[in-house]
Design a protein around this motif. Structure first.
Motif, PDB file in Angstrom:
ATOM      1  N   VAL A   1      11.588  59.723  -6.638  1.00 37.55           N
ATOM      2  CA  VAL A   1      12.617  58.683  -6.396  1.00 37.55           C
ATOM      3  C   VAL A   1      12.641  57.887  -7.737  1.00 37.55           C
ATOM      4  CG1 VAL A   1      10.554  57.049  -5.420  1.00 37.55           C
ATOM      5  CG2 VAL A   1      13.056  56.630  -4.722  1.00 37.55           C
ATOM      6  N   GLU A   2      13.735  57.044  -7.796  1.00 34.53           N
ATOM      7  CA  GLU A   2      14.100  56.540  -8.858  1.00 34.53           C
ATOM      8  C   GLU A   2      13.271  55.175  -8.990  1.00 34.53           C
ATOM      9  OE1 GLU A   2      18.297  56.025  -9.306  1.00 34.53           O
ATOM     10  OE2 GLU A   2      18.164  54.268 -10.635  1.00 34.53           O
ATOM     11  N   THR A   3      13.019  54.775 -10.071  1.00 34.27           N
ATOM     12  CA  THR A   3      12.085  53.348 -10.236  1.00 34.27           C
ATOM     13  C   THR A   3      12.834  52.295  -9.765  1.00 34.27           C
ATOM     14  OG1 THR A   3      11.097  54.474 -12.144  1.00 34.27           O
ATOM     15  CG2 THR A   3      11.083  51.861 -11.944  1.00 34.27           C
ATOM     16  N   CYS A   4      14.164  52.202  -9.765  1.00 35.29           N
ATOM     17  CA  CYS A   4      15.051  51.298  -9.334  1.00 35.29           C
ATOM     18  C   CYS A   4      14.885  51.125  -7.713  1.00 35.29           C
ATOM     19  CB  CYS A   4      16.581  51.309  -9.629  1.00 35.29           C
ATOM     20  SG  CYS A   4      17.018  50.808 -11.267  1.00 35.29           S
ATOM     21  N   GLY A   5      14.877  52.377  -7.166  1.00 39.36           N
ATOM     22  CA  GLY A   5      14.650  52.515  -5.847  1.00 39.36           C
ATOM     23  C   GLY A   5      13.471  51.965  -5.321  1.00 39.36           C
TER      24      GLY A   5
ATOM     25  N   ARG B   1       9.665  56.035 -16.401  1.00 36.83           N
ATOM     26  CA  ARG B   1      10.425  56.971 -16.031  1.00 36.83           C
ATOM     27  C   ARG B   1      11.213  56.961 -14.987  1.00 36.83           C
ATOM     28  NH1 ARG B   1       5.250  60.815 -14.785  1.00 36.83           N
ATOM     29  NH2 ARG B   1       4.393  59.770 -12.936  1.00 36.83           N
ATOM     30  N   TYR B   2      12.474  57.659 -15.287  1.00 36.68           N
ATOM     31  CA  TYR B   2      13.482  57.326 -13.905  1.00 36.68           C
ATOM     32  C   TYR B   2      12.905  57.926 -12.571  1.00 36.68           C
ATOM     33  CZ  TYR B   2      18.266  57.928 -12.205  1.00 36.68           C
ATOM     34  OH  TYR B   2      19.536  57.656 -11.454  1.00 36.68           O
ATOM     35  N   LEU B   3      12.323  59.069 -12.318  1.00 37.57           N
ATOM     36  CA  LEU B   3      11.802  59.668 -11.357  1.00 37.57           C
ATOM     37  C   LEU B   3      10.394  59.690 -11.080  1.00 37.57           C
ATOM     38  CD1 LEU B   3      14.370  62.545 -10.854  1.00 37.57           C
ATOM     39  CD2 LEU B   3      14.427  60.141  -9.904  1.00 37.57           C
TER      40      LEU B   3
ATOM     41  N   ARG C   1      19.035  53.682 -18.250  1.00 36.37           N
ATOM     42  CA  ARG C   1      19.954  52.279 -18.496  1.00 36.37           C
ATOM     43  C   ARG C   1      19.522  51.571 -17.182  1.00 36.37           C
ATOM     44  NH1 ARG C   1      26.186  52.659 -18.501  1.00 36.37           N
ATOM     45  NH2 ARG C   1      26.316  50.724 -17.553  1.00 36.37           N
ATOM     46  N   CYS C   2      19.388  51.895 -16.146  1.00 41.80           N
ATOM     47  CA  CYS C   2      19.312  51.173 -14.824  1.00 41.80           C
ATOM     48  C   CYS C   2      17.933  50.625 -14.671  1.00 41.80           C
ATOM     49  CB  CYS C   2      20.023  51.543 -13.632  1.00 41.80           C
ATOM     50  SG  CYS C   2      19.315  53.022 -13.332  1.00 41.80           S
ATOM     51  N   CYS C   3      16.879  51.556 -14.645  1.00 45.89           N
ATOM     52  CA  CYS C   3      15.551  51.189 -14.477  1.00 45.89           C
ATOM     53  C   CYS C   3      14.911  50.488 -15.630  1.00 45.89           C
ATOM     54  CB  CYS C   3      14.876  52.772 -14.162  1.00 45.89           C
ATOM     55  SG  CYS C   3      15.378  53.691 -13.102  1.00 45.89           S
ATOM     56  N   GLN C   4      15.645  50.900 -16.554  1.00 44.09           N
ATOM     57  CA  GLN C   4      15.005  50.015 -17.999  1.00 44.09           C
ATOM     58  C   GLN C   4      15.146  48.872 -17.842  1.00 44.09           C
ATOM     59  OE1 GLN C   4      17.638  50.780 -21.189  1.00 44.09           O
ATOM     60  NE2 GLN C   4      16.215  50.403 -22.901  1.00 44.09           N
TER      61      GLN C   4
END
Ligand SMILES: [Zn+2]
Length: 617
Positions: free
Chosen positions: A252-256, A300-302, A334-337
């Protein structure tokens, strides 16, 4: 608090100097006409965490920096009330990136009481009310995420009481994607799910139609049933959840994670249902910390419950994303960053909540303090001292100028139902109530300066079985899940060579100071566990260790708790053609040879990890 300090010293505190999205030249966020570069979600994503960390740490330099951006946003409102980058999609005004900026302004108001915020939001919402329905929330992101805008409209209504705001609330709901479908969702993007499944419950505050509230619970269960038969509180949806991709190796994405925790906190506040606190803890302790390097300088993204490498290679179609989405990179993605910044600070802000009877509820246990008006308006301070979830005891000290009467609620986590021996002591004396799991203990009383409250939440090893994921098993100790301790080998990389998507460096950035890392397993990972529920005490030994000197419990070499277990290596469980650990074998797995001793560490500290184990015989 150590997490916030780490973030201040890490990426969140320095992002302006390296991310071009936070550039102060030609930035659309700084132009009255909203034209220019870098005009999307990144600035408010970062600022909603960065500014709040500044407020919470009383960091003048962070507060000054945040204020500079906020002043520009306030100053550049257009005469029609609209603000922010002039994003147009198919000729229609796209307001998504304004939604997180409204949250930034709300936090700023709560910190400063700057009345300009109320006027600014009033002007903006009048403009939103004037946009015809057919031009409103039409694009993908804004259409999914209308609940974020709704949150801000309620917030302003609670401050000004102007009834037309409720018309706008109706309009926002009417034009937001339908998250009230039975057995389906408008889309299966991981962040949209984590962020938007709450919209029906938000609208319930206005509609008072129970089916709205139920829809949010149903969405949560639907996603967990299909893709969340795994430890860690999230669900496998790499980019978008895909049929057949439900093994714990899906990430799952860090933003999630950030959005799930935020949704949990909002739902906890509006429903009072501790179910949401339980999920928030699960994500915060077991999934979120492992998305970062221990110094919070890259991420990391995921992140997945079963993840045996964290490299810069492409693992598609094993995971949905094509590209280096598993490595630790200050530019991931870019988003999670930018958006990761709010995860811990929102958690801390929501640790205490007001109750309708002028009391206080301890919702998410963490060290810190809250100052609040209670009872008939007296001000008290409550100071929490604990290493929870690595500690079974939570101490709360009352600080008050005079004796004060108010109800104090303590949340009892659902995991304590297994043994049902939680206890509450006031000034050393046991309170004659039986704490129930997944409920609150209510302490009525007159509180004096220096009163001591002690909540004891004894933890024991428990197993969670995942019959729908090959009968795998995970090990719980209180709210913590445990993963196999795998030796981690870190390989430093040039982060610029792995920049993903539209991430962009500031030209002046020192890329050598911001490296990327691959993490590989330097010890075998393919173990199954001997998991017999009737022999938990003999099969699992909990080893408590010293609290880490640097206060970071989420690093495998300094974790304060380890668990010894027994298992066997499963030679047939290997890395597959996509470079991922292959899908779990069906348990129980028959393996030759003797059992060996295994060490387990908290899942949140394991950056390469097996957290859902096959059961071996
Ligand atoms: Zn993201």
């Amino acid at each position: 608090m150590y997490c916030l300090q780490s973030q201040r010293n890490g990426l969140t505190g320095h992002l302006e100097s390296i991310s071009a999205w936070l550039s102060k030249t030609d930035n659309a966020w700084l132009q009255p006409d909203g034209k220019g570069k870098w005009g999307w979600e990144e600035l408010p994503y970062w600022l909603k965490g960065y500014a709040n960390i500044g407020y919470m740490l009383h960091d003048d330099s962070m507060i000054t920096e945040a204020k500079w951006w906020i002043e520009n946003v306030l100053h550049n409102q257009r005469s029609n009330g609209d603000f922010g980058p002039m994003q147009l999609k198919n000729g229609k005004r796209d307001v998504w990136n304004n939604m997180p900026m409204l949250w930034v302004l709300q936090s700023y108001y709560e910190y400063s009481n700057d009345a300009r915020v109320l006027q600014f939001m009033t002007n903006y919402f009048k403009w939103e009310l004037s946009v015809p329905d057919e031009d409103f929330l039409e694009d993908y992101w804004e259409n999914s995420r209308g609940g974020d805008n709704l949150y801000s409209v309620y917030w302003l209504y609670n401050h000004t009481g102007e009834s037309w705001l409720l018309q706008l609330a109706e309009k926002l709901h009417r034009n937001t994607a339908n998250w009230r479908q039975k057995d389906n969702l408008p889309n299966w993007h991981n962040v949209n799910i984590a962020e938007s499944f709450r919209e029906p419950a938000q609208y319930y505050l206005l509609s008072r139609d129970k089916t709205d509230l139920d829809a949010t619970y149903n969405d949560f269960k639907l996603v967990r049933n299909l893709y969340g038969q795994v430890p860690g509180g999230m669900f496998g949806a790499d980019e978008n959840a895909r049929k057949g991709y439900d093994d714990p190796r899906q990430g799952v994405e860090t933003c999630g994670m950030v959005e799930q925790m935020t949704s949990d906190q909002m739902l906890l506040a509006s429903t009072g249902d501790p179910f949401w606190a339980d999920n928030c803890e699960d994500v915060a302790f077991n999934t979120f910390p492992a998305a970062f390097m221990p110094d919070y300088r890259s991420l990391r993204y995921l992140t997945a419950p079963n993840m045996i490498n964290s490299d810069g290679k492409n693992h598609s179609p094993g995971i949905a994303n094509e590209g280096p989405f598993l490595m630790m990179n200050p530019f991931s993605n870019r988003c999670c960053q930018h958006n990761h910044s709010a995860g811990w600070v929102y958690y801390a802000e929501n640790s205490w909540m007001a109750t309708p009877d002028n009391g206080l509820a301890a919702q998410l246990y963490t060290a810190g303090s809250v100052t609040a008006k209670v009872g008939d308006g007296a001000q008290v301070q409550l100071v929490t001292d604990t290493h929870y979830p690595f500690d079974e005891i939570i101490h709360i000290t009352v600080k008050t100028a005079k004796a004060v009467s108010f109800p104090l609620y303590l949340r009892i986590p659902s995991w304590s139902e297994f043994h049902n021996d939680a206890d509450v002591l006031v000034n050393g004396k046991k309170v004659p109530v039986v704490p129930r799991a997944a409920a609150y203990v209510k302490l009525n009383g007159i509180w004096h300066n220096g009163d001591q409250i002690e909540l004891r939440l004894p933890m024991r090893v428990q197993l969670r079985e995942w019959p729908r994921n090959k009968n795998s098993v995970s090990v719980q100790y209180g709210p913590l899940t445990f993963s196999l301790k795998i030796k981690e080998q870190y390989v430093q990389k040039d982060s610029r060579a792995y920049v993903q998507g539209d991430s962009k460096w500031q030209e002046s950035a020192d890329t050598k100071a911001w490296p990327a890392y691959e993490i590989y397993p330097a010890s075998p990972w393919n173990y199954g566990l001997l998991a017999d529920r009737s022999k938990l005490n003999s099969l699992f030994t909990v080893k408590k260790k010293a609290w880490p000197k640097d206060n970071d419990p989420f690093t495998i070499n300094t974790v304060p708790i380890e668990i010894e277990a027994s298992g066997k290596q499963i030679p047939s469980w290997t890395i597959d053609q996509y470079g991922l650990c292959s899908v779990l074998p069906q348990s129980p797995v028959q393996v030759e040879g003797p059992f060996v001793k295994l060490t387990l560490v908290p899942m949140g500290a394991a950056r390469v990890r097996i957290s859902a184990f096959p059961q071996v015989r």
